[in-house]
Write a protein that holds these residues in place. Structure first.
Motif, PDB file in Angstrom:
ATOM      1  N   LEU A  21      61.388  -9.544 -14.623  1.00 20.02           N
ATOM      2  CA  LEU A  21      60.362  -9.473 -15.658  1.00 20.02           C
ATOM      3  C   LEU A  21      59.160 -10.376 -15.368  1.00 20.02           C
ATOM      4  N   GLY A  22      59.352 -11.392 -14.550  1.00 18.24           N
ATOM      5  CA  GLY A  22      58.276 -12.324 -14.228  1.00 18.24           C
ATOM      6  C   GLY A  22      57.039 -11.648 -13.657  1.00 18.24           C
ATOM      7  N   PRO A  23      57.188 -10.809 -12.617  1.00 18.87           N
ATOM      8  CA  PRO A  23      55.999 -10.146 -12.078  1.00 18.87           C
ATOM      9  C   PRO A  23      55.315  -9.214 -13.065  1.00 18.87           C
ATOM     10  N   VAL A  24      56.089  -8.597 -13.972  1.00 16.46           N
ATOM     11  CA  VAL A  24      55.467  -7.732 -14.986  1.00 16.46           C
ATOM     12  C   VAL A  24      54.599  -8.576 -15.918  1.00 16.46           C
ATOM     13  N   ALA A  25      55.125  -9.707 -16.353  1.00 15.33           N
ATOM     14  CA  ALA A  25      54.344 -10.601 -17.218  1.00 15.33           C
ATOM     15  C   ALA A  25      53.124 -11.143 -16.476  1.00 15.33           C
ATOM     16  N   PHE A  26      53.303 -11.455 -15.201  1.00 15.67           N
ATOM     17  CA  PHE A  26      52.198 -11.957 -14.382  1.00 15.67           C
ATOM     18  C   PHE A  26      51.104 -10.895 -14.266  1.00 15.67           C
ATOM     19  N   TYR A  27      51.499  -9.658 -14.013  1.00 15.01           N
ATOM     20  CA  TYR A  27      50.544  -8.562 -13.890  1.00 15.01           C
ATOM     21  C   TYR A  27      49.807  -8.326 -15.207  1.00 15.01           C
ATOM     22  N   MET A  28      50.543  -8.399 -16.308  1.00 12.92           N
ATOM     23  CA  MET A  28      49.918  -8.212 -17.617  1.00 12.92           C
ATOM     24  C   MET A  28      48.931  -9.343 -17.910  1.00 12.92           C
ATOM     25  N   GLY A  29      49.166 -10.521 -17.347  1.00 10.21           N
ATOM     26  CA  GLY A  29      48.246 -11.631 -17.541  1.00 10.21           C
ATOM     27  C   GLY A  29      47.010 -11.540 -16.681  1.00 10.21           C
ATOM     28  N   ILE A  30      47.108 -10.850 -15.562  1.00 14.00           N
ATOM     29  CA  ILE A  30      45.963 -10.744 -14.654  1.00 14.00           C
ATOM     30  C   ILE A  30      44.938  -9.730 -15.136  1.00 14.00           C
ATOM     31  N   ILE A  31      45.394  -8.565 -15.558  1.00 15.70           N
ATOM     32  CA  ILE A  31      44.450  -7.493 -15.871  1.00 15.70           C
ATOM     33  C   ILE A  31      43.837  -7.674 -17.251  1.00 15.70           C
ATOM     34  N   VAL A  32      42.657  -7.134 -17.394  1.00 14.32           N
ATOM     35  CA  VAL A  32      41.960  -7.125 -18.682  1.00 14.32           C
ATOM     36  C   VAL A  32      41.662  -5.661 -18.988  1.00 14.32           C
ATOM     37  N   PRO A  33      42.466  -5.026 -19.826  1.00 13.83           N
ATOM     38  CA  PRO A  33      42.226  -3.600 -20.078  1.00 13.83           C
ATOM     39  C   PRO A  33      41.024  -3.380 -20.989  1.00 13.83           C
ATOM     40  N   ALA A  34      40.407  -2.247 -20.819  1.00 14.45           N
ATOM     41  CA  ALA A  34      39.255  -1.906 -21.656  1.00 14.45           C
ATOM     42  C   ALA A  34      39.703  -1.285 -22.973  1.00 14.45           C
ATOM     43  N   ALA A  35      40.851  -0.628 -22.970  1.00 12.51           N
ATOM     44  CA  ALA A  35      41.349   0.025 -24.171  1.00 12.51           C
ATOM     45  C   ALA A  35      42.752  -0.485 -24.504  1.00 12.51           C
ATOM     46  N   SER A  36      43.163  -0.298 -25.726  1.00 17.48           N
ATOM     47  CA  SER A  36      44.491  -0.683 -26.238  1.00 17.48           C
ATOM     48  C   SER A  36      44.827  -2.147 -25.937  1.00 17.48           C
ATOM     49  N   MET A  37      43.907  -3.029 -26.299  1.00 15.30           N
ATOM     50  CA  MET A  37      44.094  -4.458 -26.050  1.00 15.30           C
ATOM     51  C   MET A  37      45.290  -5.004 -26.825  1.00 15.30           C
ATOM     52  N   GLY A  38      45.490  -4.568 -28.061  1.00 16.62           N
ATOM     53  CA  GLY A  38      46.604  -5.068 -28.866  1.00 16.62           C
ATOM     54  C   GLY A  38      47.950  -4.748 -28.242  1.00 16.62           C
ATOM     55  N   ARG A  39      48.122  -3.518 -27.769  1.00 18.11           N
ATOM     56  CA  ARG A  39      49.376  -3.137 -27.120  1.00 18.11           C
ATOM     57  C   ARG A  39      49.586  -3.935 -25.835  1.00 18.11           C
ATOM     58  N   HIS A  40      48.519  -4.134 -25.085  1.00 19.12           N
ATOM     59  CA  HIS A  40      48.598  -4.895 -23.846  1.00 19.12           C
ATOM     60  C   HIS A  40      49.056  -6.336 -24.130  1.00 19.12           C
ATOM     61  N   VAL A  41      48.477  -6.944 -25.131  1.00 22.18           N
ATOM     62  CA  VAL A  41      48.826  -8.327 -25.471  1.00 22.18           C
ATOM     63  C   VAL A  41      50.265  -8.425 -25.965  1.00 22.18           C
ATOM     64  N   LEU A  42      50.673  -7.507 -26.826  1.00 22.00           N
ATOM     65  CA  LEU A  42      52.049  -7.535 -27.328  1.00 22.00           C
ATOM     66  C   LEU A  42      53.071  -7.319 -26.220  1.00 22.00           C
ATOM     67  N   LEU A  43      52.825  -6.356 -25.347  1.00 20.01           N
ATOM     68  CA  LEU A  43      53.751  -6.121 -24.238  1.00 20.01           C
ATOM     69  C   LEU A  43      53.785  -7.299 -23.266  1.00 20.01           C
ATOM     70  N   GLY A  44      52.619  -7.824 -22.938  1.00 17.60           N
ATOM     71  CA  GLY A  44      52.569  -8.971 -22.031  1.00 17.60           C
ATOM     72  C   GLY A  44      53.275 -10.180 -22.607  1.00 17.60           C
TER      73      GLY A  44
END
Length: 111
Positions: A21-44
């Motif tokens: 799960l570490g790399p998934v969390a790391f990847y979610m922390g690196i990217i800045v999505p243009a859409a669905s920011m709330g879902r991105h933050v909750l999943l990360g």
């Protein structure tokens, strides 16, 4: 009758979970999505928190005997914690409207 029950969970299971799960969390922390920011933050945040908690669980089960499990647990904890820190940094930039300095790892984070 008064014997304490031992934990029968293998310590390698949560350590492996943390490392996966570490790399998934790391990847979610690196990217800045243009859409669905709330879902991105909750999943990360969910991936990062579960990663760190799984690593701590593996450390508590392994004790001082199993060095490989402890090493993998710490690797997962560090990667997951870095992902959480990067995610919080992005949230601060977005919440302050750019007053907080944008992350250095993402040239597209300037909003």
């Amino acid at each position: 009758m008064g014997a304490a029950s031992r934990d029968h969970e293998p310590p390698a299971a949560p350590a492996t979970f943390a490392v996966l799960l570490g790399p998934v969390a790391f990847y979610m922390g690196i990217i800045v999505p243009a859409a669905s920011m709330g879902r991105h933050v909750l999943l990360g945040a969910a991936f990062g928190v579960v990663c760190v908690l799984s690593g701590w669980r593996a450390l508590s089960i392994a004790g001082h005997r199993r060095i490989a499990v402890r090493v993998w647990s710490w690797i997962g904890i560090v990667i997951g914690a870095l992902g959480l820190v990067m995610l919080v940094w992005q949230l601060l930039v977005i919440a302050t409207g750019g007053a907080f300095p944008p992350p250095f790892w993402s040239p597209y984070a300037h909003r």
